[in-house]
Scaffold this active site. Structure first.
Site, PDB file in Angstrom:
ATOM      1  N   LYS A 170      57.546 106.288  58.152  1.00  0.00           N
ATOM      2  CA  LYS A 170      57.704 107.145  58.881  1.00  0.00           C
ATOM      3  C   LYS A 170      59.158 107.606  60.310  1.00  0.00           C
ATOM      4  CE  LYS A 170      57.569 108.795  62.414  1.00  0.00           C
ATOM      5  NZ  LYS A 170      58.418 109.786  63.306  1.00  0.00           N
ATOM      6  N   GLY A 197      63.691 102.000  67.710  1.00  0.00           N
ATOM      7  CA  GLY A 197      64.051 103.207  68.930  1.00  0.00           C
ATOM      8  C   GLY A 197      64.175 102.804  70.215  1.00  0.00           C
ATOM      9  N   SER A 198      63.426 103.584  70.896  1.00  0.00           N
ATOM     10  CA  SER A 198      63.743 103.210  72.875  1.00  0.00           C
ATOM     11  C   SER A 198      62.750 102.362  72.997  1.00  0.00           C
ATOM     12  CB  SER A 198      63.190 105.069  73.417  1.00  0.00           C
ATOM     13  OG  SER A 198      62.158 104.823  73.674  1.00  0.00           O
ATOM     14  N   THR A 199      63.604 101.660  74.266  1.00  0.00           N
ATOM     15  CA  THR A 199      62.935 101.015  74.690  1.00  0.00           C
ATOM     16  C   THR A 199      60.520 101.287  75.478  1.00  0.00           C
ATOM     17  OG1 THR A 199      64.885  99.937  75.599  1.00  0.00           O
ATOM     18  CG2 THR A 199      62.071  98.586  77.093  1.00  0.00           C
ATOM     19  N   GLY A 246      59.179 101.906  72.569  1.00  0.00           N
ATOM     20  CA  GLY A 246      58.300 100.251  71.907  1.00  0.00           C
ATOM     21  C   GLY A 246      57.668  99.333  72.736  1.00  0.00           C
ATOM     22  N   GLU A 249      63.593  96.719  67.662  1.00  0.00           N
ATOM     23  CA  GLU A 249      64.562  96.889  67.828  1.00  0.00           C
ATOM     24  C   GLU A 249      64.747  98.049  68.335  1.00  0.00           C
ATOM     25  OE1 GLU A 249      68.406  97.731  68.551  1.00  0.00           O
ATOM     26  OE2 GLU A 249      68.167  98.693  66.431  1.00  0.00           O
ATOM     27  N   CYS A 297      72.987 101.944  69.532  1.00  0.00           N
ATOM     28  CA  CYS A 297      71.756 101.104  70.362  1.00  0.00           C
ATOM     29  C   CYS A 297      73.165 100.573  70.658  1.00  0.00           C
ATOM     30  CB  CYS A 297      70.948 100.968  69.768  1.00  0.00           C
ATOM     31  SG  CYS A 297      70.868  99.239  68.223  1.00  0.00           S
ATOM     32  N   GLU A 318      70.806 103.966  79.006  1.00  0.00           N
ATOM     33  CA  GLU A 318      70.828 104.077  78.411  1.00  0.00           C
ATOM     34  C   GLU A 318      71.333 105.353  77.996  1.00  0.00           C
ATOM     35  OE1 GLU A 318      70.709 102.473  73.628  1.00  0.00           O
ATOM     36  OE2 GLU A 318      68.748 103.165  74.673  1.00  0.00           O
TER      37      GLU A 318
END
Length: 481
Positions: free
Chosen positions: A177, A229-231, A234, A251, A285, A384
């Site tokens: 995806k 992707g983003s925390t 995640g 990650e 990242c 970030e």
């Protein structure tokens, strides 16, 4: 200009018309013009893809490891054969400067070949004598089953391949995806998969946004999720996988430091700071976007960095001379502009840039920006940004510099600059980061890449990345005879 209407997904070895009527517009970030309308797959599409993968799980797991590895090598060849086309697609849909995107196919192929090379040894069973009783144990490494691979927009080919290669070598069929913003490179990758000769159902692709990904994460037949992707996202995926007791690799984000020691060579900093801190227009990242410098050399280093950043061309990403292209979307452009304003409001000083890039009547360009007088508590030093924004923080004693480097929720990457490599390595030992560069920042397909703290769980790259798709089984045996 006509816009392609793409309404199919890749399931069981062929393109099939999606069951969804929803589409996402893919927009060229340089021209702001639509490139394609790509279907956003629904739960039914995801179900079809997962079931196709599940139907192949036992067959693919039984396929001899050398045969799986040979198919992965063929995929590497097919990616390289499409190198020019993939480069154009990545730059068109993402705005990545061609000087960067042109390397993506070769790097993807190299990663696949490395997986194929080391895979047989990783998957080999071993025999262990039993120290507590007669007999021994055969330790097997078995594929987990269907793996869902969810990837972001900033490296639309590479970040799929770093998951796909290990999963395929391990024996796991996959459903991919990709990010809704950048699905076109992933679609071309499926053409390479088809040409390589993978059995139908081993590799499947469903395009779409968050709801598509959620359907994949929650599907009963998925046995592994790997997400980049983003925390924030995640954490949600990790919570769901925890509830389901489903193995997951996350990650996630970073706010990585570049720690300059008092003996650092200015020529080395000048030669590497762009790659260390602002690669892919800062949309990386692991970018080391906090430059932590000794106050005794602060003015010198700030001036040096500003000169280097100011000399890097901003412009058409198809121009090989361009270093800074547009950001991927209007939303991302506005996010970066918002952080530039936050920095000024908090008291940081924009010594370079700080707004929209001038000279462009269209395109999501921002000025490469260097903030000085940044303190560790500022949002631009903690959060970030994901754009070409570098924050400079000062320290008096090295212990203070290390504390600043470790003083965020993240622990993805770091760089240490020093003329003395042993001293740099000793400082690196004190940093809370999964990947650390000495006087530069790079990556190595043979070495593990793993975030600490809020930067993630699990490992990619190296033999450890393949092991993430395997389950251990111990078969205990009595003595023979």
């Amino acid at each position: 200009m006509p816009v392609d209407q793409i309404g199919d997904v890749y399931v069981a070895g062929r393109w099939r018309t999606s069951r969804s009527n929803e589409h996402t517009v893919v927009t060229n970030p340089t021209t702001e013009e639509p490139v394609a309308r790509v279907v956003s797959g629904d739960a039914a599409d995801v179900d079809a893809a997962v079931r196709a993968a599940a139907d192949m799980a036992a067959t693919w797991a039984r396929t001899p490891v050398p045969e799986r590895c040979e198919l992965v090598r063929r995929l590497a060849d097919e990616i390289e054969a499409r190198s020019d086309a993939l480069t154009r697609i990545i730059t068109t849909e993402n705005g990545t400067p061609v000087a960067e995107s042109a390397h993506a196919p070769a790097q993807a192929a190299a990663h696949l070949r490395h997986c194929a090379e080391v895979g047989p040894a990783v998957l080999a069973a071993d025999i262990r004598p039993n120290p507590m009783a007669p007999g021994d144990t055969l330790v097997q490494r078995r594929p987990l089953g269907v793996a869902g691979l969810i990837t972001p927009w900033n490296y639309p080919l590479s970040l799929i391949v770093v998951k796909l290669g290990p999963a395929l070598v391990a024996g796991c069929p996959v459903v991919i995806k990709p990010a809704a913003e950048t699905p076109l490179a992933a679609r071309m990758l499926m053409d390479a998969v088809d040409a390589a000769g993978f059995p139908a159902g081993v590799v499947n692709l469903v395009t779409g946004g968050g709801r598509t990904g959620q359907a994949l994460v929650e599907h009963d037949l998925v046995r592994k999720i790997s997400f980049t992707g983003s925390t924030g996202v995640g954490r949600s995926i990790g919570e769901e996988c925890g509830r389901l007791l489903r193995p997951v690799v996350l990650e996630l984000g970073g706010k990585s430091p570049a720690l300059v020691l008092d003996d650092a060579d200015p020529a080395v900093i000048a030669a590497t700071i762009l790659k260390v801190s602002m690669r892919n227009t800062g949309q990386t990242c692991k970018a080391c976007t906090r430059l932590i410098v000794p106050n005794t050399r602060r003015r010198e280093i700030v001036d040096l960095v500003c000169d280097v950043v100011a000399s890097a061309p901003v412009g058409d990403p198809f121009d090989p001379a361009t270093f800074f292209g547009p950001l991927v979307s209007e939303r991302q452009r506005d996010r970066v502009l918002g952080y530039q304003e936050i920095g000024r409001h908090e008291g940081a000083k924009a010594v370079l840039g700080g707004g929209r890039a001038s000279g462009f009547d269209r395109g999501w360009f921002v000025e490469p920006t260097v903030f000085d007088e940044v303190t560790p508590d500022m949002r631009i030093a903690q959060e970030e940004i994901f754009g070409p924004v570098l924050s400079v923080l000062g320290y008096d004693e090295l212990d203070e510099g290390v504390a600043i480097a470790n003083g965020t929720p993240y622990g993805l990457a770091a760089t240490v600059f020093s003329r003395d490599e042993e001293r740099a390595a000793a400082v690196a030992d004190r940093l809370e980061a999964g990947t650390i560069g000495l006087n530069h920042y790079g990556s190595n397909a043979a070495a593990p890449f793993a975030g600490h703290k809020a930067s993630g769980l699990g490992v990619e790259f190296g033999v450890e990345g393949i092991e993430e798709y395997l389950a251990l089984t111990s078969v205990h045996r009595l003595p023979r005879g």
